[in-house]
Write a protein that holds these residues in place. Sequence first.
Motif, PDB file in Angstrom:
ATOM      1  N   GLY A  42      -5.630   1.823   2.121  1.00 21.19           N
ATOM      2  CA  GLY A  42      -5.213   0.993   0.984  1.00 21.19           C
ATOM      3  C   GLY A  42      -5.112  -0.479   1.305  1.00 21.19           C
ATOM      4  O   GLY A  42      -5.134  -1.328   0.417  1.00 21.19           O
ATOM      5  N   ALA A 100       0.812  -1.218   0.000  1.00 20.88           N
ATOM      6  CA  ALA A 100       0.000   0.000   0.000  1.00 20.88           C
ATOM      7  C   ALA A 100       0.845   1.267   0.000  1.00 20.88           C
ATOM      8  O   ALA A 100       0.313   2.368  -0.218  1.00 20.88           O
ATOM      9  CB  ALA A 100      -0.927   0.003   1.211  1.00 20.88           C
ATOM     10  N   ASP A 148      -3.755   7.175   4.675  1.00 24.48           N
ATOM     11  CA  ASP A 148      -3.862   6.724   3.285  1.00 24.48           C
ATOM     12  C   ASP A 148      -3.447   5.258   3.157  1.00 24.48           C
ATOM     13  O   ASP A 148      -4.095   4.469   2.462  1.00 24.48           O
ATOM     14  CB  ASP A 148      -2.967   7.575   2.384  1.00 24.48           C
ATOM     15  CG  ASP A 148      -3.477   9.011   2.259  1.00 24.48           C
ATOM     16  OD1 ASP A 148      -4.702   9.210   2.457  1.00 24.48           O
ATOM     17  OD2 ASP A 148      -2.650   9.903   1.972  1.00 24.48           O
TER      18      ASP A 148
END
Length: 386
Positions: free
Chosen positions: A341, A326, A337
């Motif tokens: 992911g 990720a 973030d």
Amino acid sequence: MTGVGDPDDELLGRIFLTRVLEPGDEVAGRWVRELGVGEVVRRLRGEGAPLAGVSEKRWAGMRARARLVEPERDLEAAGAAGVRFVRPGTAEWPGQLDDLRDGRPLGLWVRGPAGLRMWALRSVAVVGARACTEYGAHMAVTLAAGLAERGWVVVSGGAYGVDGAAHRGALGAGGATVAVLACGVDRPYPRGHTRLIGRIAEQGLVLGELPPGDHPTPSRFIVRNRVIAALTRGTVVVEAALRSGSLVTARAAQRLGRHTMGVPGPATSAQSAGVHELLRGEATLVTDAAEVVELVGDMGELAPDRRGPVLPRDLLPAGVRHVLAAVPGHGDATVADIARGVPTTEDDAIARLYELRALGYVERHGDGWKLTRQAMISLRGGRDVC
């Protein structure tokens, strides 16, 4: 010929018939099965009515041949050349040839010291194009050598191209090989393979259905292929165009319930087009001797698993690998973030990121995380990059 009831009558009768009848003649094979060798010989010598199933013209041709046959002389000449005649029902006869039913050989002329029946029990046919490419010759040599090293007998037709390469591969590995000819075993064909066939006769076996001195014809090459297919546990076609005679061997193997295998070549190669058609059907793709043996061998003779190299990241726990995947390849990303992911919680993501930093895969830049140069090189090396 000897009299009725003499132990040699069957032997000489079959030798007589190899001179008169063409190999693979199923009508004649039915005569032999239903009437016996002695009665068929008697009719062909003109004693009694013609046999059913053939035209008058063909019967006349057989009778003309029969008038010239002297089986005792053939047997004597064969013995002088170191050739023996192996017939059904004897200790050396390979029982798997009986699968050919009425197309079974009347007998086989055999040259070489080994026992045919024992060798045939653990044998594989390697056949292919006469006008083979360098790739085809390389694959035939490599396959045959690998099979020989594993104790398998390599059977082929003694021809130029793939056949010759297969024989040489087995001989070069110090292994066993058998050449099945479409002519008399005392007159090697092709002439350019005289020395090779001589080596095979010394180290292996040379055999055929036709009596000493007989010559090959196109039709005899075709019917010879059924013997190669029946004699072996499986047939590997290395290279073959769409009209290759080696495809006849493969199809005969399929009809007989034997394993049929093909070595793939370039999609653009006409010399591999016939193999690719086989592979689109019931044939199995093979690339080396281990894969061949996995099919034709005993239970447990498995080819090794094929896999790429193990990379350091492959050893990471699954959760850590997911977090690593990720992290973007360019720039950096926040913990939030990266967690989205995966997906996972931010607490789990940051714990995995610190583990990856300790291993040298990622580095922290303020609130963001990015891959290290070492990780970029490692990941790029394990991916298919266009």
